[in-house]
Write a protein that holds these residues in place. Structure first.
Motif, PDB file in Angstrom:
ATOM      1  N   VAL A  32       0.861  -1.184   0.000  1.00 51.65           N
ATOM      2  CA  VAL A  32       0.000   0.000   0.000  1.00 51.65           C
ATOM      3  C   VAL A  32       0.898   1.234   0.000  1.00 51.65           C
ATOM      4  O   VAL A  32       1.806   1.339   0.823  1.00 51.65           O
ATOM      5  CB  VAL A  32      -0.928   0.017   1.236  1.00 51.65           C
ATOM      6  N   GLY A  33       0.641   2.144  -0.919  1.00 50.59           N
ATOM      7  CA  GLY A  33       1.414   3.381  -0.977  1.00 50.59           C
ATOM      8  C   GLY A  33       1.252   4.191   0.294  1.00 50.59           C
ATOM      9  O   GLY A  33       0.214   4.122   0.966  1.00 50.59           O
ATOM     10  N   ARG A  34       2.274   4.946   0.652  1.00 50.15           N
ATOM     11  CA  ARG A  34       2.237   5.759   1.882  1.00 50.15           C
ATOM     12  C   ARG A  34       1.001   6.642   1.966  1.00 50.15           C
ATOM     13  O   ARG A  34       0.420   6.795   3.036  1.00 50.15           O
ATOM     14  CB  ARG A  34       3.470   6.646   1.964  1.00 50.15           C
ATOM     15  N   ASN A  35       0.589   7.224   0.851  1.00 49.48           N
ATOM     16  CA  ASN A  35      -0.568   8.124   0.862  1.00 49.48           C
ATOM     17  C   ASN A  35      -1.879   7.396   1.138  1.00 49.48           C
ATOM     18  O   ASN A  35      -2.885   8.035   1.435  1.00 49.48           O
ATOM     19  CB  ASN A  35      -0.675   8.867  -0.469  1.00 49.48           C
ATOM     20  N   PHE A  36      -1.874   6.077   1.016  1.00 47.96           N
ATOM     21  CA  PHE A  36      -3.106   5.313   1.175  1.00 47.96           C
ATOM     22  C   PHE A  36      -3.100   4.410   2.403  1.00 47.96           C
ATOM     23  O   PHE A  36      -4.090   3.752   2.679  1.00 47.96           O
ATOM     24  CB  PHE A  36      -3.368   4.482  -0.084  1.00 47.96           C
ATOM     25  N   ALA A  37      -2.004   4.395   3.130  1.00 51.24           N
ATOM     26  CA  ALA A  37      -1.909   3.564   4.325  1.00 51.24           C
ATOM     27  C   ALA A  37      -2.923   4.042   5.363  1.00 51.24           C
ATOM     28  O   ALA A  37      -3.170   5.241   5.511  1.00 51.24           O
ATOM     29  CB  ALA A  37      -0.497   3.621   4.892  1.00 51.24           C
ATOM     30  N   ASP A  38      -3.507   3.104   6.065  1.00 48.00           N
ATOM     31  CA  ASP A  38      -4.456   3.381   7.149  1.00 48.00           C
ATOM     32  C   ASP A  38      -5.729   4.069   6.692  1.00 48.00           C
ATOM     33  O   ASP A  38      -6.391   4.743   7.479  1.00 48.00           O
ATOM     34  CB  ASP A  38      -3.793   4.202   8.262  1.00 48.00           C
ATOM     35  N   LYS A  39      -6.060   3.953   5.409  1.00 51.55           N
ATOM     36  CA  LYS A  39      -7.282   4.560   4.872  1.00 51.55           C
ATOM     37  C   LYS A  39      -8.026   3.531   4.030  1.00 51.55           C
ATOM     38  O   LYS A  39      -7.407   2.812   3.258  1.00 51.55           O
ATOM     39  CB  LYS A  39      -6.953   5.752   3.981  1.00 51.55           C
ATOM     40  N   PRO A  40      -9.341   3.464   4.162  1.00 55.61           N
ATOM     41  CA  PRO A  40     -10.094   2.583   3.255  1.00 55.61           C
ATOM     42  C   PRO A  40     -10.139   3.193   1.861  1.00 55.61           C
ATOM     43  O   PRO A  40     -10.058   4.421   1.699  1.00 55.61           O
ATOM     44  CB  PRO A  40     -11.489   2.532   3.881  1.00 55.61           C
ATOM     45  N   ILE A  41     -10.249   2.356   0.851  1.00 55.99           N
ATOM     46  CA  ILE A  41     -10.344   2.847  -0.526  1.00 55.99           C
ATOM     47  C   ILE A  41     -11.686   3.536  -0.741  1.00 55.99           C
ATOM     48  O   ILE A  41     -11.763   4.581  -1.373  1.00 55.99           O
ATOM     49  CB  ILE A  41     -10.153   1.690  -1.532  1.00 55.99           C
TER      50      ILE A  41
END
Length: 155
Positions: free
Chosen positions: A128-137
């Motif tokens: 998972v890219g850093r900008n998307f870590a810990d976030k739902p799609i």
């Protein structure tokens, strides 16, 4: 050496991650709504209101969700549709809203080696890219919109 299907699946999954990062895949910073899994379903909606099938259809066709990268369906206006995953036509006949919801929330519960993203998870994910870590799609409302749309797809 990995077998050809697993090797191809790994390449496709890597491509999805790259495409998702490049296209700002609609990641949401909102917190996950708690849900309860019963058997093979999440029987209760993730929101207090029903999903909108028209918004759900738009999400399925949006390149940001990547649904039609792998799936095909009754979308005559879409020129290129996937053939790696089941056709979405008739989905409302095969699965209940709760079953559809769980497949969108966390497809890996059905197949740990799936290349389908878990659209409403933020833990235990890899690549998972850093900008998307810990976030739902997708947000809870977007999940419900897609569930509402898929439930309308009947033969």
């Amino acid at each position: 050496m990995a077998s050809a299907p697993l090797h191809i699946a790994a390449l496709i999954a890597a491509g999805l991650v790259l495409a998702c990062g490049a296209l700002a895949c609609g990641a949401r910073a909102d917190e996950l709504v708690p849900y309860k899994i019963i058997g093979d379903t999440i029987p209760q909606s993730l929101t207090d209101s029903p999903g909108d099938p028209a918004r759900g259809r738009a999400l399925v066709l949006a390149r940001t969700t990547t649904c039609i990268l792998c799936h095909s369906g009754p979308f005559p206006e879409v020129r290129f549709q996937g053939d790696l995953a089941p056709d979405l036509k008739g989905t409302g006949n095969w699965w209940s809203a709760g079953q559809l919801r769980l497949r969108l929330v966390d497809a890996s519960r059905f197949n740990p080696k799936t290349i389908m993203p878990s659209y409403y998870r933020n833990d235990g994910l890899v690549r998972v890219g850093r900008n998307f870590a810990d976030k739902p799609i997708l947000s809870a409302a977007e999940i419900e919109d897609i569930v509402a749309f898929l439930a309308t797809l009947r033969d």
